[in-house]
Design an enzyme around this catalytic site. Structure first.
Site, PDB file in Angstrom:
ATOM      1  N   LYS A  39       0.868  -1.180   0.000  1.00 11.67           N
ATOM      2  CA  LYS A  39       0.000   0.000   0.000  1.00 11.67           C
ATOM      3  C   LYS A  39       0.904   1.229   0.000  1.00 11.67           C
ATOM      4  O   LYS A  39       2.125   1.114   0.126  1.00 11.67           O
ATOM      5  CB  LYS A  39      -0.927   0.011   1.214  1.00 11.67           C
ATOM      6  CG  LYS A  39      -0.211  -0.116   2.554  1.00 11.67           C
ATOM      7  CD  LYS A  39      -1.180  -0.226   3.724  1.00 11.67           C
ATOM      8  CE  LYS A  39      -1.795  -1.584   3.791  1.00 11.67           C
ATOM      9  NZ  LYS A  39      -3.246  -1.563   3.675  1.00 11.67           N
TER      10      LYS A  39
ATOM     11  N   LYS B 172      -9.387  -7.136  -1.231  1.00 14.94           N
ATOM     12  CA  LYS B 172      -8.839  -7.968  -2.305  1.00 14.94           C
ATOM     13  C   LYS B 172      -8.177  -9.216  -1.716  1.00 14.94           C
ATOM     14  O   LYS B 172      -8.329 -10.332  -2.234  1.00 14.94           O
ATOM     15  CB  LYS B 172      -7.836  -7.168  -3.133  1.00 14.94           C
ATOM     16  CG  LYS B 172      -8.444  -5.970  -3.841  1.00 14.94           C
ATOM     17  CD  LYS B 172      -7.377  -5.005  -4.334  1.00 14.94           C
ATOM     18  CE  LYS B 172      -7.982  -3.667  -4.713  1.00 14.94           C
ATOM     19  NZ  LYS B 172      -6.967  -2.629  -4.949  1.00 14.94           N
TER      20      LYS B 172
ATOM     21  N   LYS C 294      -0.153   4.160   8.139  1.00 19.13           N
ATOM     22  CA  LYS C 294      -0.352   2.776   7.701  1.00 19.13           C
ATOM     23  C   LYS C 294       0.621   1.823   8.404  1.00 19.13           C
ATOM     24  O   LYS C 294       0.474   0.612   8.339  1.00 19.13           O
ATOM     25  CB  LYS C 294      -0.224   2.682   6.186  1.00 19.13           C
ATOM     26  CG  LYS C 294      -1.346   3.436   5.461  1.00 19.13           C
ATOM     27  CD  LYS C 294      -1.194   3.362   3.958  1.00 19.13           C
ATOM     28  CE  LYS C 294      -2.264   4.145   3.223  1.00 19.13           C
ATOM     29  NZ  LYS C 294      -3.609   3.543   3.313  1.00 19.13           N
TER      30      LYS C 294
END
Length: 834
Positions: free
Chosen positions: A566, A678, A572
């Site tokens: 990502k 996903k 994150k």
């Protein structure tokens, strides 16, 4: 034969042609014609890219048939339409998607074999479309796919960037950026539409006058104009005959060059206007660290808004003339994040200045047609523009923004008399040393719908970021949890798993992902689990080949594939992941390897060019990898790789081969996440915090099939002001050893001090990401992961149940939610081409 009017008003024949064949021989015939006659080539082995182009055009022709039928159906029904406006559309490669949705994969592969070619070799020639840089753009692409699959009349509007974000290279462990000239060989999937070009204004000033009815009007004069040229890209639905449109705008000068300057010998000045105009759409999201970068980014945002709105109004007036009485009933604009918010004052300008509507009538249309999706909880990520710069570039729009704000604040004052502090907080114009326009506030004020993209995100928007606005308009706010298209992210990217699923539960799941729940009972079938593992092993082998090729590191396919891919950002927490790798390395060196689970950790993503801390984290990942991978003690036990130039086509391989999906953001910071969906869809298990869509993924999969750790959003907020990471380190022996390895320079023996800023951020009581606070919970959760993976049958069962529970996270469900609550579009089926 029918006739149709030409642009100049004359009549031309509407030439009808028989439908194109979908069989292998028909594809071969078209391929040969394009390769030989259109491209003038002779031997395919010397012109592989031209072979790709020939096949692309042959497939595109089949899309165009359905495209024309779709647009005709929309015109005949005069149906309501929605327009999805986004600065990013991360479409990925188009060929595989076209073959899948047209259901011509087998016939295309057969056609190429007859020509002595392999489909895989030809498909690899396609460049990833450089129209986005992360989840925002990929989400937009998934949404367009779902709109076409659901046969909803939705058109995408974006920018045709000449260069993508950048190609990422890793040199000496550091990110190096190279231009991503993805259009260097052209784009066979697009069709230029110069007849629909329009002009976009910048600069100048307003001249006010009174019209014949005594109403005050404005002219925007002495402007610098740029031509917006549209390029249309077909967006096919899944095997249903519908093909929608993504219209991308390219900027060009009004004149190619100044002939007088050229004749005078000033060649550079002669083409200066052309170069300056084309800069607007030259590069995706320019670095806005400088004033020039900020100005260019604002130009991009207005260029998109103005060209798109003018295009919609052109289509409207061509049918309805200057009658806008039903415009709001027939049109809806979805703003994908704050970037297209210039559409609000621009639609006001066009309706008032160009089409003669009064303020109240124009504002009524704006508030009934605009809808705003927020994608971030980070205040620094919300668009703010200096009033001085905005006024210099867009003076007429600034006047309109001031008027919108004045009328809005009057509404606030009427609701809360005398509450000047509330008016200050809610003002679209932020006062201070330098006045700024809060574009997110403008979007909220002007839209009839404001949505977040996960249940937690939407709740936090109402409680914090937009709380004042929620108090005045609670009915505006709603949630639309994101989703991803199962066509690309399972049916195409994981063909072996798709075959197994279809064989087990039948066809139809790719267009109705809820059917995957039928897999759940098979999780208890040992034979089915064996087949599931075989598919996963094959996908892991494919991923290991990519890691070997791109990173030079060998991954053992029997090890746990632990993946975090990502955008690189502190929230994150790729850093937390690296700290865990260092902890595992430390355990190996100390001989603490009882019941060890071999693990291969893959991290990938790009850091924004001006984001120095993110770049430093990339350097740390690579330096830790260098030490770990070159230590004989870690052989067969631990590997770490950083995948350069993470992109859509890489994710198509990664998501199918991943065992463990890392979704470890600080709680309350991630809006949704779509990579997590996903991975889940393809049978990966998730380790994550209660952040973004993780919460809903855990609810769907069951808490026993999700590895949870970390502080919750409310606990993160409660820790502010008394966070003591030094005490946390002192109380945790494992974290002490990890910090000692960092502080003594074990991973940077020859580059003294380069990781000091990272160490300082971990130990800072002001660290907003609370990395140290979540370290122990993360390590404990990873221990549970390791133990679970050692039980092969149980891990496989959990994997199957994650896929079975992923139906909610189809973008089809998301779009149905948008349509039910916001757009209210009819479903329109086009005439089938064949």
């Amino acid at each position: 034969m029918h006739t149709a009017p030409q642009a100049n008003g004359s009549i031309m024949p509407d030439i009808e042609t028989p439908p194109l064949g979908m069989d292998a021989d028909s594809v071969v015939e078209d391929f040969r014609r394009y390769f030989s006659h259109t491209l003038g080539r002779e031997e395919t082995r010397f012109a592989v890219y031209q072979a790709y182009t020939s096949l692309a055009v042959a497939l595109r022709d089949r899309l165009v048939e359905r495209w024309k039928n779709t647009q005709q159906a929309y015109r005949e029904q005069d149906c309501k339409r929605a327009y999805y406006m986004s600065l990013e559309f991360l479409m990925g490669r188009a060929m595989g998607n076209a073959m899948l949705n047209l259901d011509v994969g087998a016939s295309t592969a057969e056609a190429l074999r007859k020509l002595g070619l392999e489909l895989e070799d030809i498909a690899e020639q396609e460049h990833d479309a450089g129209l986005g840089n992360g989840g925002l753009g990929r989400l937009a692409a998934c949404f367009l796919d779902s709109c076409a699959t659901l046969q909803l009349p939705v058109m995408g509007y974006g920018i045709r960037y000449e260069y993508g974000m950048f190609r990422q290279k890793i040199e000496n462990g550091c990110q190096q950026e190279e231009p991503d000239h993805w259009l260097r060989d052209g784009n066979p999937w697009e069709i230029e539409r110069p007849e629909f070009s329009t002009r976009v204004k910048f600069g100048g000033h307003s001249v006010f006058y009174t019209d014949l009815d005594g109403r005050l009007r404005a002219h925007w004069v002495n402007t610098h104009e740029v031509v917006a040229i549209p390029y249309d890209v077909p967006v096919p639905g899944y095997r249903n005959g519908t093909v929608n449109t993504l219209r991308l705008w390219k900027a060009s000068a009004t004149e190619e060059f100044d002939l007088s300057e050229f004749n005078a010998g000033s060649y550079t000045e002669a083409v200066a206007a052309q170069n300056k105009a084309e800069h607007i759409t030259m590069v995706l999201y320019p670095n806005d660290a400088s004033e020039n970068g900020k100005e260019l980014r604002l130009k991009q945002q207005y260029f998109l808004a103005s060209a798109s709105l003018q295009d919609v109004l052109r289509q409207w007036t061509s049918v309805h003339g200057n009658d806008f009485s039903e415009f709001a009933e027939k049109n809806c604009f979805q703003l994908n994040d704050t970037h297209p918010t210039c559409a609000v004052p621009e639609l006001m300008r066009l309706l008032m200045d160009e089409h003669g509507l009064g303020w109240d009538a124009a504002w009524n249309i704006v508030r009934r047609t605009m809808a705003y999706t927020n994608h971030t909880l980070l205040p620094e990520a919300l668009e703010r523009w200096q009033v001085s710069m905005f006024g210099r570039l867009l003076p007429r729009l600034l006047e309109i923004v001031y008027e919108i704000n004045a009328r809005f604040l009057a509404e606030v004052a009427q609701r809360w008399p005398g509450d000047s502090e509330r008016q200050r907080r809610m003002s679209i114009i932020e006062e201070g040393g330098e006045q700024q326009i809060r574009m997110a506030y403008l979007a909220v004020v002007a839209s009839h719908s404001v949505n977040g993209v996960a249940e937690l995100h939407s709740r936090l928007l109402k409680q914090h970021l937009f709380h004042d606005f929620y108090e005045i308009w609670p009915g505006k706010f709603n949630n639309k949890t994101n989703g991803v298209t199962p066509r690309r992210w399972m049916a195409w990217s994981n063909p072996e798993l798709s075959k197994l699923v279809t064989k087990t539960i039948g066809k139809g799941w790719a267009a109705d992902l809820g059917k995957l729940t039928q897999l759940a009972p098979h999780a208890d079938d040992a034979g089915f689990r064996a087949k599931w593992r075989a598919v996963k092993q094959a996908n892991k082998a494919r991923l290991a080949e990519m890691v070997q090729r791109d990173c030079g590191i060998a991954f053992d396919t029997h090890a746990l594939f632990d993946v975090q891919v990502k955008r690189i950002h502190e929230y994150k927490r790729q850093l937390l992941n690296v700290l865990h790798v260092i902890h595992l390395y430390d355990r190996i060196k100390r001989g603490d390897i009882a019941d060890w689970t071999p693990r291969c950790v893959l991290i990938g993503g790009k850091a924004a060019p001006g984001y120095q801390m993110a770049k430093r984290i990339i350097k740390l990942v690579n330096e830790v990898a260098k030490v770990v991978n070159n230590d004989h003690d870690t052989e067969g036990m631990l590997r770490l790789a950083f995948l350069p130039d993470y992109r859509v086509s890489a994710m198509e391989v990664i998501c199918a081969g991943t065992d463990l999906s890392e979704q470890i953001s600080t709680a309350g910071k991630e809006a949704s996440g779509t990579g997590n969906m996903k991975f889940m869809m393809n049978g990966a298990l998730t380790i994550g915090t209660l952040d973004g869509a993780n919460i809903e993924i855990r609810e769907e999969a069951g808490e026993e099939n999700f590895f949870l750790f970390g502080l919750e959003a409310e606990e993160v907020d409660a820790m502010r002001g008394h966070y003591d990471p030094a005490a946390i380190v002192a109380a945790d022996e494992d974290l002490q050893r990890v910090m000692n390895l960092l502080q003594c320079g074990h991973f940077n023996l020859f580059e003294h001090g380069i990781f000091d800023p990272i160490i300082q951020s971990i130990l800072s009581p002001h660290d907003p990401w609370l990395t140290a606070a979540d370290f122990r919970g993360f390590v404990d959760a990873q221990n549970r992961v390791a133990a679970a993976y050692r039980n092969e049958e149980q891990w496989t069962r959990m994997s199957i149940l994650n896929t079975a529970a992923s139906g909610k996270f189809s973008s089809d469900r998301t779009i149905l939610d948008y349509n039910r609550d916001i757009w209210r579009l009819p479903r329109v089926a086009a005439k089938q081409a064949r």
